[in-house]
Scaffold this motif. Sequence first.
Motif, short mmCIF file in Angstrom:
data_model
loop_
_atom_site.label_atom_id
_atom_site.label_comp_id
_atom_site.label_asym_id
_atom_site.label_seq_id
_atom_site.Cartn_x
_atom_site.Cartn_y
_atom_site.Cartn_z
N THR A 65 0.76 -1.11 -0.14
CA THR A 65 0.04 0.23 -0.14
C THR A 65 0.61 0.88 0.16
N MET A 66 1.87 1.21 1.11
CA MET A 66 3.24 2.58 0.49
C MET A 66 3.51 2.99 -0.81
N GLN A 67 3.98 1.09 -1.28
CA GLN A 67 4.89 1.39 -2.41
C GLN A 67 3.62 2.31 -3.61
N THR A 68 2.02 1.83 -3.61
CA THR A 68 1.70 1.74 -4.67
C THR A 68 0.51 3.58 -4.98
N GLY A 69 0.84 3.74 -3.21
CA GLY A 69 0.09 4.13 -2.98
C GLY A 69 -1.69 4.82 -3.49
N LYS A 70 -2.11 3.26 -3.00
CA LYS A 70 -3.27 3.16 -3.53
C LYS A 70 -4.24 2.17 -2.38
N GLY A 71 -5.28 1.75 -2.71
CA GLY A 71 -5.94 1.36 -1.14
C GLY A 71 -7.17 1.30 -1.52
N ILE A 72 -7.92 -0.30 -0.97
CA ILE A 72 -9.15 0.04 -0.40
C ILE A 72 -9.22 0.20 0.95
#
Length: 298
Positions: A204-211
């Motif tokens: 989540t930190m690396q992609t900067g995306k999440g639910i």
Amino acid sequence: MGRIGRSAVVLALILILVSSCAAGRGGGRKTVQKAAMPEASGTQVYTGADAAIDASNTAKGYVMVRYTGAADKVQVQVIGPKGTRTPYPFEKGSYHAVALTEGDGRYTIVVYAHMTDNRYAVALSQQIDVQLSDPFGPFLYPNQYVTYTNDSDCAAYARRLSDRSDDDIDYITRVFHYVTGHVDYDKKMAAHIPVNYLPDPDRTMQTGKGICLDYASLMTAMLRDQGIPTKLEVGYNEDVYHAWISVYLKEKGWVDGVIQFDGKHWTLIDPTLAAASSRKKAAQYMRDRSHYTCMYQY
């Protein structure tokens, strides 16, 4: 575990702002340099043909479970003293921690191995009597839903934020702002969540995306890494599956829901909802706790 959320309308995390602390210079908090990690100590182990449960550290609030058989999918269920059945989708091979979140009492740990279609067989089932040495133990360690080690990116950044913080409240605030400022809600992911989805805080930190589950898992990992008891809670926001967190503070006890202090009044606010509408409307929505029903704690 099922599908978690269908739109970006819900996310709940705790924010506690105390004006006197937020105004501090930072650096007064004692940073945890190496967080305690769960381990399979081997002093009390229950085994089946393809599964093992290491109950050596139940007093700390967890058991370790391992599956080594040929099944393509594995699920562990924890039946607590209150009768709650908490599911854990599992990865095969090594030991993974399972939290004992209902306190003292008798638990049943069941390891299910996938057979065919929707059928699972019991690989191992074991009753375990638990007496916690620390009631906060279940909420201080990583597990399948809150995955991190001392070498994780989220743990390293947690230490950096702690070094700048005055105290726990200041630290929680900094973590909250980092997570909600760094991570964007992934609408595409929310519409097509894989079955038995497990969050990964570093991803989540690396992609900067999440639910919502990714937000909650990342924040939980960063708080637990720094010794702050944190519950990752999963349930329903009305009819939508949802995740949020609750935090324990010495000054307040367990603080549940989403709380913001503006210097005069405590209000409830949902940061994702606030991004889609006005903060006033979000606070009104969150103030009604009937919108939220907790099913599981991790």
